[in-house]
Design a protein around this motif. Structure first.
Motif, PDB file in Angstrom:
ATOM      1  N   CYS A 250      -7.559   9.911  -9.764  1.00 39.15           N
ATOM      2  CA  CYS A 250      -6.063   9.417 -10.465  1.00 39.15           C
ATOM      3  C   CYS A 250      -6.232   9.965 -11.901  1.00 39.15           C
ATOM      4  N   THR A 251      -5.490  11.409 -11.962  1.00 40.63           N
ATOM      5  CA  THR A 251      -4.946  11.390 -13.274  1.00 40.63           C
ATOM      6  C   THR A 251      -3.057  11.090 -13.992  1.00 40.63           C
ATOM      7  N   PHE A 252      -2.908  10.141 -13.354  1.00 38.61           N
ATOM      8  CA  PHE A 252      -1.662   9.624 -13.817  1.00 38.61           C
ATOM      9  C   PHE A 252      -0.611  10.325 -12.817  1.00 38.61           C
ATOM     10  N   CYS A 253      -0.932  11.542 -12.311  1.00 43.79           N
ATOM     11  CA  CYS A 253      -0.586  12.936 -11.477  1.00 43.79           C
ATOM     12  C   CYS A 253      -0.038  13.833 -12.467  1.00 43.79           C
ATOM     13  N   LEU A 254      -1.144  14.253 -13.698  1.00 42.91           N
ATOM     14  CA  LEU A 254      -0.970  15.050 -14.896  1.00 42.91           C
ATOM     15  C   LEU A 254       0.036  15.802 -14.822  1.00 42.91           C
ATOM     16  N   HIS A 255       0.128  16.659 -13.121  1.00 44.40           N
ATOM     17  CA  HIS A 255       1.071  17.977 -12.685  1.00 44.40           C
ATOM     18  C   HIS A 255       2.415  17.206 -13.012  1.00 44.40           C
ATOM     19  N   ARG A 256       2.501  16.095 -12.254  1.00 48.53           N
ATOM     20  CA  ARG A 256       4.312  16.229 -12.129  1.00 48.53           C
ATOM     21  C   ARG A 256       4.214  15.702 -13.826  1.00 48.53           C
ATOM     22  N   ILE A 257       3.656  14.752 -14.721  1.00 49.86           N
ATOM     23  CA  ILE A 257       4.037  14.103 -16.090  1.00 49.86           C
ATOM     24  C   ILE A 257       4.629  15.661 -16.831  1.00 49.86           C
ATOM     25  N   HIS A 258       3.509  17.005 -16.508  1.00 46.94           N
ATOM     26  CA  HIS A 258       4.195  17.976 -16.670  1.00 46.94           C
ATOM     27  C   HIS A 258       5.402  18.309 -16.783  1.00 46.94           C
ATOM     28  N   ARG A 259       6.040  17.704 -15.265  1.00 45.24           N
ATOM     29  CA  ARG A 259       7.030  18.186 -15.010  1.00 45.24           C
ATOM     30  C   ARG A 259       8.477  17.138 -15.337  1.00 45.24           C
ATOM     31  N   GLY A 260       7.969  16.522 -16.515  1.00 44.55           N
ATOM     32  CA  GLY A 260       8.677  15.157 -16.724  1.00 44.55           C
ATOM     33  C   GLY A 260       8.591  14.430 -15.694  1.00 44.55           C
ATOM     34  N   GLU A 261       8.545  14.476 -14.654  1.00 44.61           N
ATOM     35  CA  GLU A 261       8.361  12.856 -14.042  1.00 44.61           C
ATOM     36  C   GLU A 261       7.458  12.043 -13.439  1.00 44.61           C
TER      37      GLU A 261
ATOM     38  N   ASP B 232       0.838  -1.364  -0.063  1.00 47.17           N
ATOM     39  CA  ASP B 232      -0.304  -0.075  -0.125  1.00 47.17           C
ATOM     40  C   ASP B 232       0.754   0.901  -0.173  1.00 47.17           C
ATOM     41  N   THR B 233       1.684   1.029  -0.538  1.00 45.95           N
ATOM     42  CA  THR B 233       3.033   2.689  -0.284  1.00 45.95           C
ATOM     43  C   THR B 233       2.441   2.936  -1.440  1.00 45.95           C
ATOM     44  N   CYS B 234       1.808   2.660  -2.274  1.00 45.79           N
ATOM     45  CA  CYS B 234       1.444   3.690  -3.398  1.00 45.79           C
ATOM     46  C   CYS B 234      -0.561   3.977  -2.725  1.00 45.79           C
ATOM     47  N   THR B 235      -1.138   3.932  -2.733  1.00 43.62           N
ATOM     48  CA  THR B 235      -1.888   3.592  -2.193  1.00 43.62           C
ATOM     49  C   THR B 235      -1.753   5.155  -1.016  1.00 43.62           C
ATOM     50  N   VAL B 236      -0.604   5.071  -0.125  1.00 47.28           N
ATOM     51  CA  VAL B 236       0.084   6.667   0.699  1.00 47.28           C
ATOM     52  C   VAL B 236       0.150   7.451  -0.015  1.00 47.28           C
ATOM     53  N   SER B 237       1.200   7.118  -1.196  1.00 48.72           N
ATOM     54  CA  SER B 237       1.848   7.663  -1.598  1.00 48.72           C
ATOM     55  C   SER B 237       1.204   9.167  -2.671  1.00 48.72           C
TER      56      SER B 237
ATOM     57  N   PRO C  10       4.539   9.462 -12.616  1.00 51.30           N
ATOM     58  CA  PRO C  10       3.503   9.330 -11.719  1.00 51.30           C
ATOM     59  C   PRO C  10       3.680   9.304  -9.717  1.00 51.30           C
ATOM     60  N   ALA C  11       3.520   9.546  -8.675  1.00 49.02           N
ATOM     61  CA  ALA C  11       3.830   8.976  -7.039  1.00 49.02           C
ATOM     62  C   ALA C  11       3.738   7.733  -7.837  1.00 49.02           C
ATOM     63  N   CYS C  12       3.139   6.983  -7.746  1.00 44.64           N
ATOM     64  CA  CYS C  12       2.708   5.644  -6.766  1.00 44.64           C
ATOM     65  C   CYS C  12       4.044   4.761  -7.737  1.00 44.64           C
ATOM     66  N   VAL C  13       4.333   5.504  -9.218  1.00 47.67           N
ATOM     67  CA  VAL C  13       5.704   4.633  -9.758  1.00 47.67           C
ATOM     68  C   VAL C  13       6.670   5.057  -9.431  1.00 47.67           C
ATOM     69  N   GLU C  14       7.442   5.581  -8.710  1.00 49.65           N
ATOM     70  CA  GLU C  14       8.425   6.745  -8.151  1.00 49.65           C
ATOM     71  C   GLU C  14       8.330   5.677  -7.003  1.00 49.65           C
ATOM     72  N   THR C  15       7.529   5.952  -6.519  1.00 50.49           N
ATOM     73  CA  THR C  15       7.569   5.317  -4.825  1.00 50.49           C
ATOM     74  C   THR C  15       7.242   3.604  -4.555  1.00 50.49           C
ATOM     75  N   CYS C  16       7.148   3.149  -5.577  1.00 49.40           N
ATOM     76  CA  CYS C  16       6.541   1.299  -5.626  1.00 49.40           C
ATOM     77  C   CYS C  16       7.888   0.327  -4.974  1.00 49.40           C
ATOM     78  N   ILE C  17       8.021   0.124  -3.446  1.00 46.10           N
ATOM     79  CA  ILE C  17       8.936  -0.425  -2.910  1.00 46.10           C
ATOM     80  C   ILE C  17       9.090  -2.299  -3.323  1.00 46.10           C
ATOM     81  N   GLY C  18       8.270  -2.571  -4.372  1.00 47.29           N
ATOM     82  CA  GLY C  18       8.252  -3.919  -4.808  1.00 47.29           C
ATOM     83  C   GLY C  18       8.591  -3.705  -6.296  1.00 47.29           C
ATOM     84  N   ASP C  19       9.039  -2.088  -6.651  1.00 47.84           N
ATOM     85  CA  ASP C  19       9.685  -2.071  -8.270  1.00 47.84           C
ATOM     86  C   ASP C  19       8.164  -2.462  -9.348  1.00 47.84           C
ATOM     87  N   ALA C  20       6.879  -2.493  -9.025  1.00 52.24           N
ATOM     88  CA  ALA C  20       6.144  -3.279  -9.701  1.00 52.24           C
ATOM     89  C   ALA C  20       5.578  -2.491 -10.691  1.00 52.24           C
ATOM     90  N   ARG C  21       5.582  -1.275 -10.681  1.00 57.75           N
ATOM     91  CA  ARG C  21       4.688   0.216 -11.161  1.00 57.75           C
ATOM     92  C   ARG C  21       5.641   0.471 -12.369  1.00 57.75           C
TER      93      ARG C  21
END
Ligand code: SF4
Ligand code: SF4
Length: 221
Positions: free
Chosen positions: A159-170, A29-34, A172-183
């Motif tokens: 969810c918007t795939f974190c559109l504001h992050r995509i605009h910054r070239g980053e 649930d790290t993705c849910t929290v992040s 989505p938060a759930c992808v960046e923080t997934c500790i299982g590297d599943a996303r």
């Protein structure tokens, strides 16, 4: 991230997708929290949840975890039922909600086959310390501090795939923080991208494909 994302002048049109490897998801649930931290969603509103399933028959059972963001469908049933055109397929192929236009009828919640939408009743905001002081980066628009009686309270959220992050070239938060590297997140139009390679795997499938929604979230079984 692809070269197209880093170079806004690129003529290559990215086709953003998320790939989720179900064999690597450990249900932490790290993705849910992040996601909640990134999008500052209140109690009762979660853009991303991790569903739990029990597979097999006793004694040969196992638990499976299915993370569920919005599928950013290319043929989104939610958009078709909105009476005021407040939700639609926006730039970058992301399904967005115009909070200022949404009248809170919740038809789109009923239409979404994935349960990806929540209504913001404006309840329990007081449980979030300092919530009214934080900026709201909703869908890339800085709406300033959250206040009672103002959007996004009384509108539908997702969810918007974190559109504001995509605009910054980053990513989505759930992808960046997934500790299982599943996303994974990237451009399906780039044949060299990790997502393009994973999408071609025989393990790849999409949820409820038979409905013709054409989801942009690809799972690996
Ligand atoms: S997953 Fe649901 S909310 Fe997201 S685009 Fe598809 S129908 Fe709309
Ligand atoms: S892409 Fe962003 S908004 Fe969507 S589930 Fe991941 S963290 Fe949440």
């Amino acid at each position: 991230m692809t070269a197209a994302a880093r170079d806004p002048g690129s003529r290559h049109e990215p086709y953003w997708v998320m790939v989720i490897d179900l064999q690597k998801c450990i249900g932490c649930d790290t993705c849910t929290v992040s996601c909640k931290a990134e999008n500052r969603t209140p109690p009762g509103v979660s853009y991303n949840v991790v569903l739990e399933m029990e597979l097999g028959e006793y004694p040969n059972t196992r638990r499976a975890y299915v993370p569920r963001p919005c599928m950013q469908c290319d043929s989104p049933p939610c958009a078709g039922v909105c009476p005021v055109g407040a939700t639609y397929k926006g730039e970058s192929g992301i399904v967005v909600i115009d909070d200022d236009r949404c009248i809170g009828c919740r038809y789109c919640i009923a239409a979404c086959p994935y349960g990806a939408r929540s209504f913001d009743f404006g309840e329990n905001y007081d449980e979030m310390l300092g919530y009214t002081e934080v900026q709201a980066p909703e869908y890339g628009v800085d709406r300033g501090p959250r206040r009672r009686g103002e959007t996004p309270i009384g509108t539908v959220r997702k969810c918007t795939f974190c559109l504001h992050r995509i605009h910054r070239g980053e990513e989505p938060a759930c992808v960046e923080t997934c500790i299982g590297d599943a996303r994974y997140f990237g451009d399906l139009n780039d044949p060299n991208s990790v997502v393009a390679k994973l999408a071609a795997s025989p393990r790849a499938f999409r949820l409820k494909e038979e409905l013709g929604t054409q989801p942009r979230v690809i799972y690996l079984k």
